[in-house]
Design a protein around this motif. Structure first.
Motif, PDB file in Angstrom:
ATOM      1  N   LEU A   6       2.541 -37.856  33.084  1.00  0.00           N
ATOM      2  CA  LEU A   6       3.036 -37.197  31.880  1.00  0.00           C
ATOM      3  C   LEU A   6       3.137 -35.690  32.075  1.00  0.00           C
ATOM      4  CD1 LEU A   6       1.177 -38.991  28.954  1.00  0.00           C
ATOM      5  CD2 LEU A   6       3.602 -39.047  29.459  1.00  0.00           C
ATOM      6  N   ARG A   7       4.111 -35.101  31.388  1.00  0.00           N
ATOM      7  CA  ARG A   7       4.259 -33.662  31.312  1.00  0.00           C
ATOM      8  C   ARG A   7       4.542 -33.294  29.860  1.00  0.00           C
ATOM      9  NH1 ARG A   7       7.359 -31.402  36.668  1.00  0.00           N
ATOM     10  NH2 ARG A   7       6.220 -32.657  38.205  1.00  0.00           N
ATOM     11  N   PHE A   8       3.943 -32.225  29.420  1.00  0.00           N
ATOM     12  CA  PHE A   8       4.185 -31.709  28.079  1.00  0.00           C
ATOM     13  C   PHE A   8       4.979 -30.409  28.189  1.00  0.00           C
ATOM     14  CE2 PHE A   8       0.010 -33.505  26.077  1.00  0.00           C
ATOM     15  CZ  PHE A   8       0.523 -34.786  26.189  1.00  0.00           C
ATOM     16  N   GLY A   9       5.924 -30.204  27.258  1.00  0.00           N
ATOM     17  CA  GLY A   9       6.500 -28.880  27.113  1.00  0.00           C
ATOM     18  C   GLY A   9       5.440 -27.945  26.546  1.00  0.00           C
ATOM     19  N   PHE A  10       5.460 -26.673  26.994  1.00  0.00           N
ATOM     20  CA  PHE A  10       4.388 -25.760  26.591  1.00  0.00           C
ATOM     21  C   PHE A  10       4.912 -24.331  26.576  1.00  0.00           C
ATOM     22  CE2 PHE A  10       0.748 -22.985  27.689  1.00  0.00           C
ATOM     23  CZ  PHE A  10      -0.119 -23.322  26.655  1.00  0.00           C
ATOM     24  N   ASN A  11       4.417 -23.562  25.621  1.00  0.00           N
ATOM     25  CA  ASN A  11       4.684 -22.131  25.576  1.00  0.00           C
ATOM     26  C   ASN A  11       3.572 -21.460  24.791  1.00  0.00           C
ATOM     27  OD1 ASN A  11       5.987 -19.751  26.123  1.00  0.00           O
ATOM     28  ND2 ASN A  11       7.851 -20.226  24.964  1.00  0.00           N
ATOM     29  N   MET A  12       3.477 -20.140  24.936  1.00  0.00           N
ATOM     30  CA  MET A  12       2.451 -19.385  24.228  1.00  0.00           C
ATOM     31  C   MET A  12       3.013 -18.026  23.833  1.00  0.00           C
ATOM     32  SD  MET A  12      -0.389 -17.548  23.479  1.00  0.00           S
ATOM     33  CE  MET A  12      -0.697 -16.410  24.812  1.00  0.00           C
ATOM     34  N   ARG A  13       2.697 -17.616  22.610  1.00  0.00           N
ATOM     35  CA  ARG A  13       3.129 -16.307  22.117  1.00  0.00           C
ATOM     36  C   ARG A  13       1.920 -15.519  21.635  1.00  0.00           C
ATOM     37  NH1 ARG A  13       7.051 -16.189  17.052  1.00  0.00           N
ATOM     38  NH2 ARG A  13       5.114 -16.759  15.979  1.00  0.00           N
ATOM     39  N   ARG A  14       1.880 -14.273  21.995  1.00  0.00           N
ATOM     40  CA  ARG A  14       0.852 -13.360  21.493  1.00  0.00           C
ATOM     41  C   ARG A  14       1.530 -12.285  20.666  1.00  0.00           C
ATOM     42  NH1 ARG A  14      -3.201  -9.414  25.049  1.00  0.00           N
ATOM     43  NH2 ARG A  14      -4.181  -8.360  23.239  1.00  0.00           N
ATOM     44  N   PHE A  15       0.931 -11.966  19.525  1.00  0.00           N
ATOM     45  CA  PHE A  15       1.465 -10.924  18.652  1.00  0.00           C
ATOM     46  C   PHE A  15       0.418  -9.829  18.524  1.00  0.00           C
ATOM     47  CE2 PHE A  15       2.409  -9.278  14.268  1.00  0.00           C
ATOM     48  CZ  PHE A  15       3.614  -8.672  14.598  1.00  0.00           C
ATOM     49  N   ILE A  16       0.808  -8.588  18.844  1.00  0.00           N
ATOM     50  CA  ILE A  16      -0.075  -7.427  18.722  1.00  0.00           C
ATOM     51  C   ILE A  16       0.387  -6.651  17.499  1.00  0.00           C
ATOM     52  CG2 ILE A  16      -0.974  -5.381  19.891  1.00  0.00           C
ATOM     53  CD1 ILE A  16      -0.163  -6.703  22.550  1.00  0.00           C
ATOM     54  N   ARG A  17      -0.368  -6.744  16.437  1.00  0.00           N
ATOM     55  CA  ARG A  17       0.099  -6.282  15.125  1.00  0.00           C
ATOM     56  C   ARG A  17       0.359  -4.783  15.086  1.00  0.00           C
ATOM     57  NH1 ARG A  17       2.920  -7.871  10.926  1.00  0.00           N
ATOM     58  NH2 ARG A  17       4.041  -6.119  11.808  1.00  0.00           N
ATOM     59  N   ARG A  18      -0.541  -3.953  15.623  1.00  0.00           N
ATOM     60  CA  ARG A  18      -0.383  -2.504  15.463  1.00  0.00           C
ATOM     61  C   ARG A  18       0.850  -1.989  16.192  1.00  0.00           C
ATOM     62  NH1 ARG A  18      -4.195  -3.201  19.408  1.00  0.00           N
ATOM     63  NH2 ARG A  18      -4.004  -1.941  21.316  1.00  0.00           N
ATOM     64  N   LYS A  19       1.304  -2.734  17.224  1.00  0.00           N
ATOM     65  CA  LYS A  19       2.499  -2.354  17.972  1.00  0.00           C
ATOM     66  C   LYS A  19       3.722  -3.138  17.522  1.00  0.00           C
ATOM     67  CE  LYS A  19      -0.268  -1.465  22.139  1.00  0.00           C
ATOM     68  NZ  LYS A  19      -0.403  -1.753  23.592  1.00  0.00           N
ATOM     69  N   ASN A  20       3.509  -4.092  16.610  1.00  0.00           N
ATOM     70  CA  ASN A  20       4.603  -4.964  16.191  1.00  0.00           C
ATOM     71  C   ASN A  20       5.278  -5.569  17.430  1.00  0.00           C
ATOM     72  OD1 ASN A  20       6.143  -6.240  14.252  1.00  0.00           O
ATOM     73  ND2 ASN A  20       7.589  -4.548  14.014  1.00  0.00           N
ATOM     74  N   GLU A  21       4.454  -6.085  18.343  1.00  0.00           N
ATOM     75  CA  GLU A  21       4.903  -6.544  19.658  1.00  0.00           C
ATOM     76  C   GLU A  21       4.708  -8.053  19.805  1.00  0.00           C
ATOM     77  OE1 GLU A  21       3.372  -6.172  24.284  1.00  0.00           O
ATOM     78  OE2 GLU A  21       3.330  -4.374  23.034  1.00  0.00           O
ATOM     79  N   GLN A  22       5.772  -8.743  20.212  1.00  0.00           N
ATOM     80  CA  GLN A  22       5.721 -10.160  20.551  1.00  0.00           C
ATOM     81  C   GLN A  22       5.772 -10.314  22.064  1.00  0.00           C
ATOM     82  OE1 GLN A  22       8.516 -12.888  18.786  1.00  0.00           O
ATOM     83  NE2 GLN A  22       8.660 -11.684  16.901  1.00  0.00           N
ATOM     84  N   ASP A  23       4.785 -11.039  22.618  1.00  0.00           N
ATOM     85  CA  ASP A  23       4.756 -11.338  24.044  1.00  0.00           C
ATOM     86  C   ASP A  23       4.784 -12.844  24.231  1.00  0.00           C
ATOM     87  OD1 ASP A  23       4.427  -8.600  24.539  1.00  0.00           O
ATOM     88  OD2 ASP A  23       2.244  -8.768  24.395  1.00  0.00           O
ATOM     89  N   LEU A  24       5.668 -13.336  25.118  1.00  0.00           N
ATOM     90  CA  LEU A  24       5.783 -14.767  25.373  1.00  0.00           C
ATOM     91  C   LEU A  24       5.714 -15.048  26.866  1.00  0.00           C
ATOM     92  CD1 LEU A  24       7.955 -14.272  22.740  1.00  0.00           C
ATOM     93  CD2 LEU A  24       7.885 -16.752  22.911  1.00  0.00           C
TER      94      LEU A  24
END
Length: 740
Positions: free
Chosen positions: A194-212
């Protein structure tokens, strides 16, 4: 029109075939985007420390890139993700390093709270690995739990609650989240590799920054699954197929009801009831949910509205039984026309509860098919059976073709039915999103001849520099799906917008938003034409001369609007103020500014003013919220419309206040008060929620309402009004999860 429909449907099909082939070629050639899952040979401790021997053997990913503000550039703060498994669960550890821990934002603690005000991380697991849906799990530095179920490309059901856990720790160098997600919470196929699709997002609020990790492009994002990564080496997993039961016990005490002048109109009572919800895994990919003697006492009250139009309002579903996999049953356009609207089940036309004697739901995937079946038996003055069947068949990379049918039968005899067919073709053409869509439905109602139809064709282009949309509707007179929602019938309608959204990154502005071509919503008589203004019933146009988002997350708009309404009959707009028949054109001006939710103390203001039905009016909406750093949140909203019309003047006022105290991620208190000067009442909702362990719930709820009529002897807020409530009820409800 027939030629237009054929062209709009056939052209996307050709592009979809090409796009699907390109996607398969690209994915097959990529060697990146894979994270190996190591099977732990020693027990995994849930302490958020990651210093045990199990985590030392885990593979990791660190290549996170910004989607906001600078797409494709390396993340400004380092993030490390590791994954392990044992025989029962998947373990995901996220180490979020931060160079200034004093600036990390963490204000929410309550389960299912909106985490956008805080630093947070979200995991996406596409357990079918079909790029058509996923489970999403999130947390913040306080360890607040948030989850959602993604169905299709943009249907995110945030009311879904899964069985999982997370532990969060902080230190001087960053914060760490350790997730434990049981395999029984997920849905996946049988298989040896088996394989699962996967992703992760981090949000840094003070910089209004999305990292994926993956899918960080401007036209992508966490919920765009075409470019998701993979969890590999999962081996052969056996999803637990044991039955889960959720029995509940409820005790209710109600006060005597009174009218607005204090006269008693109903007796109080004290009683109790019990019920049961059961989850049965039929196959690894299909689940049955059964309910008996269902109760919805823990549901938070609806946000009140003052309706200054001649059309009904749409209220979203909040009841637990109808929420899981609810996106599968969607058909039509929410808030305008839907073949299935679950609030028709168990609630009468006034919104009062009608007992649900028993119900069942079957949802899941069978090969290339997604299937949903729901049936409920309701009691009350007239017993009824409500049923709906929904099927979707996969097309190309993410598209589908589907159908729906609904049937309502009542004890007095007779049946109402509706059915429909739809096609959704989300594509990526030269890196840009394009989504043509078409649906058609019909209904059969006793006393109405034939089968009135409704249909819509649309194309959506949600991209970064330009966001375009256009649609055309036709809804026949008499179209009434028995379990649906239809705002207006006997109409032609067209809606659309073209937003130009450049990114200057200057003067503190991240992205601008212009509507040089106005956004529109035009409704004409079904016997007329959208091309003739004389046939229009209503129309709305909006130009946005200046709008956008600042680097700190604040948003602003400057708009100009043009309105038309042509009522054929007199209608009441507010109490005794009436609008006579006629054709009314007017222009209005609008200003908006809303501070970022990341601010500890934030405000928002909305102002709209100008002519209105031959007179003038001014609308003002004010919002304010204070987040006390993790335990206390206080917010208030005020909406006021002051109008002076030829038939009279009025002031419509709607105010609400909310206080939340979170003891820890599993224990919270919510207090909610609303005042409505149209209904002339104040309503209170107090709710204490305790989660002894994930899957269990204890609710203590108090609901009450009091008249604010100036002519009433027992008018709120006078103390003696407490002895003459319009309504009052105290509820204790306990839910316990029983699972092997």
């Amino acid at each position: 029109m027939g030629a237009f429909l054929a062209l709009a449907l056939l052209l996307p099909v050709r592009m979809a075939a090409q796009q699907g082939a390109e996607a398969r070629t690209t994915n097959a050639s990529e060697g990146e985007g894979r994270l190996r899952v190591v099977a732990a040979t020693v027990p995994i401790s849930m302490d958020g420390r990651l210093n045990g021997p199990a985590w030392a053997s885990a593979d990791s990913i660190t290549d996170f890139r910004q989607r906001e503000p600078a797409a494709g550039t390396p993340a400004s703060e380092r993030t490390v993700v590791k994954v392990l498994r044992d025989a029962e669960a998947l373990y995901v550890a996220v180490r979020a390093y931060d160079g200034d821990m004093r600036q990390v934002r963490a204000s929410e603690l309550r389960r299912d709270a909106d985490l956008s005000s805080d630093d947070n991380v979200q995991l996406l697991i596409d357990s079918f690995h079909d790029r058509r849906g996923a489970f999403v799990f999130g947390t913040n530095p306080n360890g607040a739990m948030w989850d959602a179920q993604l169905v299709g490309i943009d249907n995110l059901n945030q009311d879904w609650n899964g069985i999982w856990d997370v532990v969060v720790t902080r230190d001087s160098a960053g914060w760490t989240a350790e997730f434990r997600i049981p395999f029984r919470t997920l849905r996946f196929h049988r298989g040896g590799d088996l394989r699962f699709g996967f992703n992760m997002r981090r949000f840094i609020r003070r910089k209004n920054e999305q990292d994926l990790w993956r899918s960080w492009g401007r036209a992508e994002g966490l919920y765009q699954l075409l470019n998701e990564g993979e969890l590999t080496d999962l081996g052969a997993l056996n999803r637990v197929r044991d039955v889960e039961a959720y029995p509940y016990l409820l005790t209710r005490a109600t006060l005597a009801e009174h009218d607005s002048v204090g006269a008693k109109i109903g007796d109080g009572f004290f009683g109790g009831k019990a019920g049961l919800d059961v989850k049965v895994p039929v196959t690894p990919t299909v689940t049955a949910d059964l309910t008996a003697s269902t109760d919805f006492a823990q549901v938070e009250v609806d946000q009140q509205v003052i309706n200054l139009t001649r059309f009904p309002f749409f209220f979203p579903e909040k009841r637990e039984f109808f929420l899981e996999s609810s996106g599968l049953f969607d058909f039509g356009t929410p808030g305008r026309v839907q073949v299935f609207y679950s609030r028709r089940i168990g609630l009468d036309t006034s919104g009062a509860s009608v007992p649900i004697i028993a119900g069942g739901r079957l949802t899941g995937r069978v090969g290339a098919w997604r299937v949903g079946l729901l049936d409920a038996q309701t009691g009350g003055a007239e017993r009824a059976n409500d049923a709906v069947l929904r099927v979707q068949h996969d097309l190309f990379a993410r598209s589908y073709i589907g159908a729906i049918g609904s049937l309502r039968t009542v004890s007095s005899g007779g049946a109402q039915a509706a059915g429909g067919f739809d096609v959704d073709l989300p594509l990526v053409v030269h890196g840009q999103n394009v989504e043509p869509k078409f649906w058609i439905a019909g209904s059969r109602t006793p006393g109405i001849s034939g089968a009135p139809l409704a249909w819509r064709i649309s194309t959506d282009n949600p991209n970064d520099l330009f966001d375009n949309f256009v649609s055309v509707y036709r809804i026949d007179p008499g179209f009434m799906p028995p379990l649906g929602f239809v705002r207006r019938t006997g109409i032609w309608e067209t809606t659309g917008h073209t937003n130009f959204t450049p990114r200057p990154h200057a003067l503190g502005i991240r992205q601008l938003d212009f509507k040089f071509i106005p956004e529109w919503d035009i409704i004409a008589n079904s016997t007329g034409s959208l091309g003739r203004t004389a046939d229009w019933q209503t129309a709305w146009f909006e130009w946005r001369f200046f709008g956008g988002e600042r680097e700190n997350g604040d948003r602003f708009e400057v708009n100009f609007q043009r309105w038309l309404d042509a009522p054929t009959d007199t209608f009441d707009i507010f109490r005794d103020v009436k609008i006579p028949p006629g054709r009314y054109w007017w222009s209005r001006y609008e200003l908006q500014y809303f501070m970022s939710p990341g601010r500890p103390l934030g405000f928002g203001v909305f102002v709209n003013w100008g002519p209105f039905y031959g007179g003038r009016s001014a609308d003002v909406e004010l919002q304010g919220a204070w987040r006390g750093g993790g335990h206390v949140i206080v917010s208030a909203d005020l909406s006021r419309t002051a109008a002076r019309l030829p038939s009279g003047g009025f002031t419509a006022l709607l105010a609400s206040g909310r206080i939340e105290y979170d003891f820890n991620p599993r224990t919270s208190f919510l207090g909610f008060v609303q005042y409505n000067n149209d209904a002339q009442r104040a309503d209170f909702n107090l709710r204490f929620h305790w989660i002894p362990q994930i899957g269990d719930d204890v609710f203590l709820v108090w609901n009450s309402g009091y008249t604010t009529n100036r002519a009433a002897t027992y008018r709120f807020p006078m103390a003696r009004s407490l002895s003459r409530p319009l309504n009052g009820a105290f509820v204790v409800k306990i839910v316990h999860r029983i699972a092997p």
